[in-house]
Design an enzyme around this catalytic site. Structure first.
Site, PDB file in Angstrom:
ATOM      1  N   ASP A  88       0.840 -11.022  -6.671  1.00  9.83           N
ATOM      2  CA  ASP A  88      -0.682 -11.259  -6.846  1.00  9.83           C
ATOM      3  C   ASP A  88      -1.118 -11.121  -8.420  1.00  9.83           C
ATOM      4  O   ASP A  88      -0.209 -10.570  -9.121  1.00  9.83           O
ATOM      5  CB  ASP A  88      -1.634 -10.469  -6.015  1.00  9.83           C
ATOM      6  CG  ASP A  88      -1.615 -10.550  -4.539  1.00  9.83           C
ATOM      7  OD1 ASP A  88      -1.398 -11.934  -4.242  1.00  9.83           O
ATOM      8  OD2 ASP A  88      -2.254  -9.882  -3.885  1.00  9.83           O
ATOM      9  N   ASP A 112      -2.898  -7.794  -0.865  1.00  8.23           N
ATOM     10  CA  ASP A 112      -4.172  -6.616  -0.818  1.00  8.23           C
ATOM     11  C   ASP A 112      -4.941  -6.819   0.550  1.00  8.23           C
ATOM     12  O   ASP A 112      -5.808  -6.085   0.908  1.00  8.23           O
ATOM     13  CB  ASP A 112      -4.647  -6.292  -2.094  1.00  8.23           C
ATOM     14  CG  ASP A 112      -5.302  -7.474  -2.593  1.00  8.23           C
ATOM     15  OD1 ASP A 112      -5.515  -8.436  -2.032  1.00  8.23           O
ATOM     16  OD2 ASP A 112      -5.735  -7.396  -3.983  1.00  8.23           O
ATOM     17  N   ASP A 159      -3.506 -11.521   4.018  1.00  4.68           N
ATOM     18  CA  ASP A 159      -2.092 -11.499   3.413  1.00  4.68           C
ATOM     19  C   ASP A 159      -1.144 -10.944   4.438  1.00  4.68           C
ATOM     20  O   ASP A 159      -0.050 -11.011   4.151  1.00  4.68           O
ATOM     21  CB  ASP A 159      -2.010 -10.472   2.186  1.00  4.68           C
ATOM     22  CG  ASP A 159      -2.854 -11.103   0.958  1.00  4.68           C
ATOM     23  OD1 ASP A 159      -2.753 -12.440   0.702  1.00  4.68           O
ATOM     24  OD2 ASP A 159      -3.228 -10.624   0.153  1.00  4.68           O
TER      25      ASP A 159
END
Length: 1096
Positions: free
Chosen positions: A487, A793, A797
């Site tokens: 990310d 997070d 996901d």
């Protein structure tokens, strides 16, 4: 710089099979078509696969060997208990509802008594009963949620005061949010398990028999030495083993405590503060958002589209919507959607979750692929050892009873018809103890446990490096990672967001927090949207300091709103929320409908600037008047967004629209109401700066150097993603285009084959991506044979984290759903910590290989020396007690010394460890053969010619043999101590580099040397040794010392890159093919009538 491994093909890897997603795992896990019983997938192995390797393994001490593996019977029992508790709770609830319905049918139902308890208007039993039975009528009789909060002395807006005295009082009255756990195993349990080794049991029995016979034949003064020394050596092995295993167990217990200690937000004295889940008390007010775990039983105070996944408690995969009509929340469930506040009504053992957790013992067992492979290696070595031991036993017994075994003075030990029965039995017992001790040395029971030791050590050290391991196998798998999908926000960047640019009314506001540059209409609407369309909060401390809580993006926007003059509580009190569309990472926006009075409601939207802008048809000008959004104005706004994105800013847009109150559905239908998202009026576009983390570029460069590709997957637009990727060093070319940079919507429209090709060849950046795009990328990479690590997070996901070989969730911003789907939690959300995890993963594999090399060298040398000596002379130079001491050095102490080596930078100079790479590499074979050959040669020469070499011909035969055998034993042990240094660096010439940093290694080597001196000089009666003079000590040390220069010279010898096993296999196949080709030709030439057959 070593090249990235290509094409990343994982040999015999069921997980990389043909299909994608979970189906691949299911098929790859079924019957284990690879044919290797000791080969299991890193994640989600089937019970059948786990049961099969257990049946194939050779085990002498099952309780010890299988201690840190999954107890399959216990798992089945645990599931049965879960089902019972769930069924029990459902039955009680159904019976109560039936009873309540009957009571309501009759008139005059008495109200439940409100018994005061410790200053509260309701007692623990009443609360527990109401919550566990989901008794809505009782809740109504208490005055609903507001009445219940009054009984609990809780302000539903500000929570409890939260001072220590009140927390303690509530804990004493209503209980703590903990449940009784079964105590860990005591030291005595580990001692008992260590005693259950079959070989050690045989040795103890032999020692007792030897003790009895020795005392009867030689008297108690001299006769107890043989049996007593064996018994003492066995007890020493058992105690040291038990101490080592007990220490490991304590480490795992501490790590499990860390896993359970969830940190969550709670509202106390009007502030949102973070506390441990164990510190919650009845009466607490807890804000819930998507992805959170419900930390205790309670009732909903307010909820907006609040949906709960209760499958962990009910066993049914069904999302349940919660509101004022269905307000009860169960501990242990997950928030699937929406947000809201809850009032805690029951904690700890008073909840169903507490009952469930107290009823089942949490099994920390989990076998890892490396652990299972080492069980296979131990089985193979054990079979060889058993065969050798059996051969030695047969040879020695045959020589003994045929009169070919002599005493040191030359006399025959057994003469038929003359030797007494007791003496014969005693002689046979000594032979049996030697054979059994060879088995002890040859069967490396501690080899699989060495993995557990190094994993326990690594997990403890990784905590200091801000990584919490949830699944043991992830430590190993991380060493094989070939690509990391990261990310952007919070991982590559600092997650410290501030609004640095703002466009309101079609013009740039400079500075962006100057309220005087805004029209009153824009200011009012913006403040209303910021205050109501948020999951964060603002609290003003008594000192006047403003405390803003929420996600980093929310905090940045709320802080901007405060600077624009927003008084958070006042702004929220001026209007009421009618409905909420929680922020969604697929739609990348969130909305709220608020009512202020009149005939209209305001629908506010906030989200990714380009997506919100696309839904707008109007904009608010500098004077606060609505203007149509022409194509020119649209292009102007789009150019503004692109310019901000090019400066690495995250762009957020605010818009709203009016909606007729009469068109709003009633409360019963409002849950399914889709907020209108068309015909929006653009209010503002802001640019939020989130700077790159210091050290990220160096971490990315280190990954590239180590053969690991770093890919960035972000929800930001193309220009922002490109700017950050360039800044972080992920992207090297500023002019890069597709497919190096690709948008999620483009990637998902590709065919499977096109996605696979894009993922493999070039793609570095996936921007404007949804969680489903991340999942597609992971599947594409894994199909190409990559070992994929993924960071995430958010709740959405979870599928990608689960699908990846290693799922890495974020400890600060990660939701509980994401954490539970992950294998490792990165506690500081920092990409540099991910790289440290890679180093530790490689270190685990490297440490195990060091230990294998060391242990096999000892195994080979000890076996060959004893076998050759036994067959040729009928006597063995290393007796049972000496071999047990060697086993202690090799097994427990060797594992402690070598399996706890810290990672070095040298590990990152290699390419990733192949998932199916041989455990014993060509380099290890070279080192092992050099050392074992040297030790065997020297010690056999000493065994057969030691009397003359050591100038002992003038001594008596008995004394000379004792000195010779003592010298052989001493030299052999010293060789292992010196070789322990060689094993530290199998592929480096300087074996002393960093040796002083590993204190445990130095302590163990020091203790081993000290004990060896004590054994030779003072414990001769026990070990059948004699004292050596200083000259023989110097010669022993010199012989052992030669192993260092020998290792240095050996490392100059190149080895083929192809594993020896594969190399010889190919040679054999080539020979086989040539034979196959010649055979039909010969047949054809011989008969002349046979047709030619294509064997291919």
């Amino acid at each position: 710089m070593p090249p990235s491994p290509a094409p990343y093909v994982r040999q015999r890897d069921e997980e990389s099979g043909g299909g994608g997603g979970s189906g691949r795992r299911a098929s790859g896990d079924g019957d284990g078509s690879s044919g290797d019983w000791f080969d299991i997938p890193a994640k989600n192995a089937s019970v059948e696969r786990l049961r099969r390797w257990r049946q194939a393994v050779l085990v002498l001490n099952a309780s010890r060997r299988f201690r840190y593996t999954l107890d399959l019977k216990k798992e089945e029992e645990k599931e049965r208990i879960r089902s019972k508790i769930r069924a029990h709770a459902q039955v009680i609830r159904a019976a109560f509802l039936f009873k309540a319905a009957g009571e309501r049918a009759s008139s005059g139902t008495p109200a439940l008594p409100k018994l005061p308890s410790g200053g509260f208007g309701i007692g623990e039993e009443q609360l527990t009963k109401m919550t566990r039975d989901h008794d809505f009528s009782s809740l109504q009789e208490y005055g609903g949620v507001k009445g219940l909060s009054d009984l609990l002395n809780t302000n539903i807006d500000r929570g409890i005061s939260g001072d220590d005295a009140e927390i303690l009082h509530r804990r004493n009255i209503f209980g703590s949010n903990t449940y009784p756990r079964k105590k860990g195993r005591s030291f005595w349990v580990f001692l008992w398990e260590a005693c259950q080794d079959l070989t050690l049991v045989i040795l103890i029995v032999a020692a007792v028999l030897s003790l009895v016979l020795g005392i009867k034949t030689e008297g108690i003064k001299e006769g107890w030495y043989d049996g007593g020394s064996i018994a003492f050596a066995v007890i020493l092995v058992i105690v040291v083993t038990a101490v080592s295993d007990y220490r490991q167990s304590l480490q795992f217990q501490n790590l499990n405590e860390e896993k359970r200690n969830i940190r969550l937000e709670v509202i106390r004295s009007g502030r949102r503060i973070k506390v441990s889940i164990f510190d919650l008390v009845v009466g607490d007010v807890i804000p819930l958002k998507i992805g959170d775990q419900v930390p205790a039983d309670g009732v909903v105070i307010t909820g907006h589209s609040l949906a709960i996944d209760e499958s962990s408690m009910t066993g049914e995969s069904k999302i349940v919507h919660k509101d004022q009509k269905a307000p009860f929340l169960m501990s242990g469930c997950k928030v699937a959607d929406g947000y809201g506040d809850m009032l805690v009504t029951a904690v700890g053992i008073n909840t169903e979750w507490g009952l469930l957790m107290a009823s089942i013992s949490e099994d920390t067992g989990e076998e890892t692929p490396l652990q299972v492979r080492l069980n296979g290696v131990a089985t193979l070595i054990g079979m060889v050892g058993l065969t050798v031991a059996a051969a030695v036993l047969v040879v020695l017994l045959a020589r003994y009873f045929t009169g070919h075994t002599t005493n040191p003075d030359g006399s025959v030990q057994f003469i038929k018809g003359q030797t007494g029965t007791k003496t014969a039995i005693n002689g046979a017992i000594k032979i049996l103890t030697v054979a059994v001790t060879i088995v002890v040395v040859a069967v490396p029971e501690g080899l699989p446990l060495a993995v557990t030791l190094t994993l326990a050590y690594s997990m403890r050290k990784m905590m200091a490096d801000k990584a919490l391991v949830r699944r043991l196998s992830a430590c190993e798998t991380m060493g094989s990672a070939t690509t990391i999908c990261s990310d952007k926000t919070g991982t590559l960047t600092l997650n410290q967001m501030t609004v640095v640019e703002a466009y309101v009314g079609g013009r740039k506001i400079d500075p962006p927090d100057n309220p005087e540059l805004l029209s009153s209409t824009a200011s009012t609407l913006l403040i209303e949207g910021i205050a109501q369309n948020t999951t964060g909060s603002v609290f003003v401390l008594e000192t006047g300091v403003v405390d803003v809580t929420g996600s980093p993006t929310e905090k940045a926007i709320l802080s901007w709103g405060v600077k624009l003059g927003m008084i958070f509580d006042d702004a929220r009190s001026k209007s009421s929320i009618a409905h909420v569309f929680p922020f969604n990472s697929d739609k990348k926006r969130g909305g709220v409908a608020v009512y202020q009075g009149g005939d209209d409601i305001h629908v506010h939207w906030k989200g990714a600037a380009e997506i919100v802008l696309a839904s707008c048809t109007s904009w608010l000008d500098a004077d606060g008047f609505k203007q149509p959004l022409t194509s020119d104005k649209f292009s102007e706004f789009k150019k503004t967004i692109e310019d901000m994105a090019a400066a690495s800013l995250r762009c957020i847009a605010f818009a709203y629209r009016l909606y007729e109150l009469e068109r709003v559905p009633n409360e019963e239908q409002r849950d399914s109401w889709q907020l209108p998202e068309d015909d929006l009026i653009l209010l503002a576009i802001v640019g939020i700066k989130d700077p790159c983390r210091p050290g990220v570029k160096a971490a990315v460069d280190l990954c590239t150097h180590a053969g690991i590709k770093v890919r960035m997957v972000t929800g930001d637009n193309l220009r922002t993603a490109k700017a950050i990727a360039l800044e972080c060093g992920i992207l090297g070319d500023a002019n890069a285009q597709e497919p190096v940079l690709i948008e999620g919507k483009t990637f998902r429209t590709k065919t499977d084959a096109e996605r696979d090709a894009i993922a493999e060849k070039k793609k570095k950046n996936n921007c404007k991506s949804s969680p489903s795009d991340k999942l597609l990328l992971v599947q594409a990479l894994r199909k190409r044979g990559h070992v994929v690590a993924v960071t995430g997070d958010g709740t959405n996901d979870a599928p990608a984290l689960h699908e990846a070989d290693i799922g890495l969730s974020m400890g600060i911003q990660g939701t509980e759903v994401a954490k539970e789907s992950s294998d490792i939690i990165i506690l500081d959300d920092n990409f540099a910590s991910v790289v440290k995890v890679v180093r530790w993963g490689r270190s685990v594999y490297a440490n195990i290989q060091k230990f294998i090399q060391f242990q096999l060298t000892v195994n080979v040398a000890a076996l060959i020396i004893n076998v050759v000596a036994a067959v040729s002379s009928g006597n063995v130079p290393l007796n049972a007690v000496q071999l047990l001491w060697v086993n202690l050095i090799m097994d427990t102490l060797g594992a402690l010394a070598l399996a706890t080596e810290p990672p070095t930078d040298h590990l990152m100079d290699r390419t990733p460890v192949g998932r199916r790479e041989p455990l014993i590499t060509n380099i290890m074979w070279r080192n092992l053969i050099f050392q074992a050959l040297y030790q065997v040669t020297v010690l056999l020469v000493l065994n057969f010619g030691g009397r003359s070499i050591l100038h002992l011909k003038n001594e008596t035969r008995a004394h000379a043999d004792k000195v010779k055998n003592t010298f052989i034993f001493n030299t052999f042990v010293l060789c292992q101590i010196f070789n322990e240094f060689n094993a530290r660096k199998p592929d480096e010439r300087n074996v002393f580099h960093g040796v002083t940093t590993n204190r445990l290694f130095m302590v163990i080597v020091g203790i081993t040397v000290l004990l060896q001196v004590l054994i030779i000089e003072f414990l001769g009666k026990f070990t059948s040794t004699v004292r050596l003079n200083w000259k023989l000590w110097v010669v022993s040390i010199a012989i052992a010392f030669i192993s260092w220069p020998l290792a240095f010279v050996g490392k100059l010898l190149p080895v083929p890159k192809m594993p020896f096993e594969e190399y010889f296999g190919r040679c054999f196949n080539c020979c086989g093919k040539r034979d196959d080709q010649q055979q039909p030709q010969q047949q054809e030439a011989g008969s002349g009538a046979l047709p030619q057959v294509n064997g291919s």
